[in-house]
Design a protein around this motif. Structure first.
Motif, PDB file in Angstrom:
ATOM      1  N   SER A  42       0.819  -1.219   0.000  1.00 13.75           N
ATOM      2  CA  SER A  42       0.000   0.000   0.000  1.00 13.75           C
ATOM      3  C   SER A  42       0.849   1.263   0.000  1.00 13.75           C
ATOM      4  O   SER A  42       0.303   2.373  -0.062  1.00 13.75           O
ATOM      5  CB  SER A  42      -0.930   0.009   1.223  1.00 13.75           C
ATOM      6  N   GLY A  43       2.165   1.103   0.101  1.00 12.73           N
ATOM      7  CA  GLY A  43       3.061   2.244   0.011  1.00 12.73           C
ATOM      8  C   GLY A  43       3.651   2.717   1.319  1.00 12.73           C
ATOM      9  O   GLY A  43       4.283   3.791   1.353  1.00 12.73           O
ATOM     10  N   ASP A  44       3.488   1.947   2.394  1.00 15.25           N
ATOM     11  CA  ASP A  44       3.990   2.370   3.694  1.00 15.25           C
ATOM     12  C   ASP A  44       5.132   1.479   4.173  1.00 15.25           C
ATOM     13  O   ASP A  44       5.357   0.389   3.654  1.00 15.25           O
ATOM     14  CB  ASP A  44       2.845   2.384   4.716  1.00 15.25           C
ATOM     15  N   ASP A  45       5.864   1.960   5.162  1.00 14.27           N
ATOM     16  CA  ASP A  45       7.013   1.257   5.715  1.00 14.27           C
ATOM     17  C   ASP A  45       6.611   0.523   6.990  1.00 14.27           C
ATOM     18  O   ASP A  45       5.560   0.811   7.587  1.00 14.27           O
ATOM     19  CB  ASP A  45       8.143   2.241   6.007  1.00 14.27           C
ATOM     20  N   VAL A  46       7.467  -0.401   7.430  1.00 12.95           N
ATOM     21  CA  VAL A  46       7.076  -1.310   8.506  1.00 12.95           C
ATOM     22  C   VAL A  46       8.215  -1.519   9.501  1.00 12.95           C
ATOM     23  O   VAL A  46       9.364  -1.749   9.105  1.00 12.95           O
ATOM     24  CB  VAL A  46       6.649  -2.682   7.940  1.00 12.95           C
ATOM     25  N   ILE A  47       7.874  -1.443  10.771  1.00 10.07           N
ATOM     26  CA  ILE A  47       8.693  -2.006  11.847  1.00 10.07           C
ATOM     27  C   ILE A  47       7.933  -3.232  12.320  1.00 10.07           C
ATOM     28  O   ILE A  47       6.776  -3.125  12.738  1.00 10.07           O
ATOM     29  CB  ILE A  47       8.886  -1.026  13.011  1.00 10.07           C
ATOM     30  N   LEU A  48       8.537  -4.402  12.215  1.00  8.10           N
ATOM     31  CA  LEU A  48       7.854  -5.623  12.642  1.00  8.10           C
ATOM     32  C   LEU A  48       8.620  -6.267  13.785  1.00  8.10           C
ATOM     33  O   LEU A  48       9.830  -6.086  13.921  1.00  8.10           O
ATOM     34  CB  LEU A  48       7.688  -6.591  11.469  1.00  8.10           C
ATOM     35  N   THR A  49       7.898  -6.974  14.622  1.00  3.87           N
ATOM     36  CA  THR A  49       8.543  -7.646  15.747  1.00  3.87           C
ATOM     37  C   THR A  49       8.433  -9.157  15.591  1.00  3.87           C
ATOM     38  O   THR A  49       7.556  -9.672  14.902  1.00  3.87           O
ATOM     39  CB  THR A  49       7.930  -7.236  17.101  1.00  3.87           C
ATOM     40  N   TYR A  50       9.343  -9.839  16.257  1.00  2.07           N
ATOM     41  CA  TYR A  50       9.354 -11.305  16.290  1.00  2.07           C
ATOM     42  C   TYR A  50       9.800 -11.715  17.677  1.00  2.07           C
ATOM     43  O   TYR A  50      10.488 -10.963  18.374  1.00  2.07           O
ATOM     44  CB  TYR A  50      10.315 -11.864  15.231  1.00  2.07           C
ATOM     45  N   ARG A  51       9.403 -12.912  18.097  1.00  2.00           N
ATOM     46  CA  ARG A  51       9.788 -13.372  19.437  1.00  2.00           C
ATOM     47  C   ARG A  51      11.097 -14.152  19.420  1.00  2.00           C
ATOM     48  O   ARG A  51      11.968 -13.904  20.254  1.00  2.00           O
ATOM     49  CB  ARG A  51       8.680 -14.219  20.057  1.00  2.00           C
ATOM     50  N   SER A  52      11.269 -15.085  18.471  1.00  2.00           N
ATOM     51  CA  SER A  52      12.471 -15.914  18.497  1.00  2.00           C
ATOM     52  C   SER A  52      13.038 -16.238  17.121  1.00  2.00           C
ATOM     53  O   SER A  52      14.216 -16.554  17.004  1.00  2.00           O
ATOM     54  CB  SER A  52      12.188 -17.232  19.239  1.00  2.00           C
ATOM     55  N   GLN A  53      12.221 -16.152  16.079  1.00  2.08           N
ATOM     56  CA  GLN A  53      12.657 -16.573  14.750  1.00  2.08           C
ATOM     57  C   GLN A  53      13.199 -15.377  13.959  1.00  2.08           C
ATOM     58  O   GLN A  53      12.522 -14.817  13.094  1.00  2.08           O
ATOM     59  CB  GLN A  53      11.509 -17.246  14.009  1.00  2.08           C
ATOM     60  N   ALA A  54      14.449 -15.019  14.240  1.00  3.96           N
ATOM     61  CA  ALA A  54      15.049 -13.865  13.576  1.00  3.96           C
ATOM     62  C   ALA A  54      15.157 -14.064  12.074  1.00  3.96           C
ATOM     63  O   ALA A  54      14.971 -13.115  11.296  1.00  3.96           O
ATOM     64  CB  ALA A  54      16.424 -13.580  14.176  1.00  3.96           C
ATOM     65  N   SER A  55      15.444 -15.284  11.635  1.00  2.00           N
ATOM     66  CA  SER A  55      15.602 -15.529  10.200  1.00  2.00           C
ATOM     67  C   SER A  55      14.293 -15.318   9.458  1.00  2.00           C
ATOM     68  O   SER A  55      14.271 -14.761   8.345  1.00  2.00           O
ATOM     69  CB  SER A  55      16.140 -16.943   9.960  1.00  2.00           C
ATOM     70  N   GLU A  56      13.184 -15.761  10.054  1.00  2.00           N
ATOM     71  CA  GLU A  56      11.879 -15.529   9.437  1.00  2.00           C
ATOM     72  C   GLU A  56      11.590 -14.040   9.332  1.00  2.00           C
ATOM     73  O   GLU A  56      11.074 -13.560   8.318  1.00  2.00           O
ATOM     74  CB  GLU A  56      10.774 -16.208  10.242  1.00  2.00           C
ATOM     75  N   ALA A  57      11.905 -13.308  10.393  1.00  2.00           N
ATOM     76  CA  ALA A  57      11.660 -11.867  10.396  1.00  2.00           C
ATOM     77  C   ALA A  57      12.487 -11.165   9.332  1.00  2.00           C
ATOM     78  O   ALA A  57      11.984 -10.288   8.612  1.00  2.00           O
ATOM     79  CB  ALA A  57      11.972 -11.298  11.775  1.00  2.00           C
ATOM     80  N   GLN A  58      13.744 -11.546   9.200  1.00  2.00           N
ATOM     81  CA  GLN A  58      14.598 -10.910   8.204  1.00  2.00           C
ATOM     82  C   GLN A  58      14.140 -11.242   6.794  1.00  2.00           C
ATOM     83  O   GLN A  58      14.297 -10.441   5.863  1.00  2.00           O
ATOM     84  CB  GLN A  58      16.047 -11.326   8.411  1.00  2.00           C
ATOM     85  N   ALA A  59      13.561 -12.424   6.607  1.00  2.00           N
ATOM     86  CA  ALA A  59      13.017 -12.773   5.301  1.00  2.00           C
ATOM     87  C   ALA A  59      11.852 -11.852   4.938  1.00  2.00           C
ATOM     88  O   ALA A  59      11.703 -11.444   3.772  1.00  2.00           O
ATOM     89  CB  ALA A  59      12.564 -14.233   5.286  1.00  2.00           C
TER      90      ALA A  59
END
Length: 271
Positions: A45-62
């Motif tokens: 939609s054209g916006d930026d994101v800060i996302l959080t994760y609990r333990s799966q850093a690799s999934e978050a970076q993907a």
């Protein structure tokens, strides 16, 4: 006869993604499931994101990489929404990435999505399970929002993810649904108290969705999947993109007058 000219209504501001500065959405639990879908839809939609994760850093970076491939900016930060003692440090990290990645002091949208399920009959639910649901879904949402509000822009949005289980009852979800019911009441209070800042606060309540939530039963168990599809007006079980699209839609400029509402995205489950 003298006539009085009507006041001129100013033109509405441009709302296309290319015509405005990208907003920044903070989405908890954005590395997988509904949160991942929401993060990607917000980026599209054209916006930026800060996302959080609990333990799966690799999934978050993907997910970050996928968002960057869409031409948007993203950062992933670790967060355990049940660990309220860490929230002040987390808010400091958010402040830091806002400065370093966006040269801004505040973000615009908060999506309280992170959570986990507990399936147990009422008589079999333990105090430990109950306390875990309180910590994750109710206490976590309350105090994380409290910590992050000083970093939110006036005129922003908060979207609290609830569940269709607050409207219809299925055995085994009493503790989980009770917490989500609390979140829905909290949503209305936040809308009332934050109105002076122009912050709209709503609840999004998904129905049954094909994810790994609750061990993936809705996705992987054909009998459960078929039962739910048969009880849904649109004739199927929901998919993550059904919810991700709803999240992005509720954060668009044209929906700012929607406030203090519970919006169910269930395909018409049990109607």
């Amino acid at each position: 006869m003298t006539t009085t000219a009507s006041p001129t209504t100013p033109s509405a501001p441009a709302t296309s993604p290319s015509a405005r500065q990208p907003a920044i959405a903070l989405i908890t639990g954005g590395s997988r499931g509904l949160g991942r879908s929401a993060a990607l839809h917000v980026a599209r939609s054209g916006d930026d994101v800060i996302l959080t994760y609990r333990s799966q850093a690799s999934e978050a970076q993907a997910v970050v990489a996928e968002i960057e491939a869409l031409g948007r900016r993203a950062v992933a930060l670790p967060l355990d929404v049940a660990a309220t003692a860490t929230f002040a440090d987390f808010a400091a990290r958010v402040r830091g990435v806002l400065a370093s990645h966006w040269q801004r002091e505040r973000f615009d949208f908060l999506v309280n999505n992170a959570g986990s399920g507990a399936h147990a009959g009422f008589m079999e639910t333990t105090e430990e399970q109950f306390d875990q649901m309180v910590a994750i879904h109710l206490k976590g949402t309350f105090f994380l929002t409290q910590q992050l509000l000083p970093l939110m822009n006036d005129g922003g949005r908060i979207l609290n993810v609830s569940s269709g289980l607050t409207r219809f009852a299925l055995p085994g979800y009493a503790a989980y649904a009770a917490m989500k019911g609390g979140v829905e009441v909290l949503t209305r209070y936040l809308a009332k108290e934050l109105g002076a800042r122009g912050i709209a606060v709503n609840t999004l309540a998904p129905g049954a969705i094909e994810t790994d939530f609750g061990g993936g039963a809705v996705r992987d168990n054909a009998q459960i999947n078929g039962f739910i599809a048969g009880q849904t007006a649109l004739g199927r079980v929901g998919l993550p993109d059904d919810i991700g699209g709803a999240v992005a839609a509720l954060l668009q400029p044209g929906t700012g007058w929607v406030n203090a509402q519970r919006i169910e995205a269930s395909g018409g489950m049990f109607v």
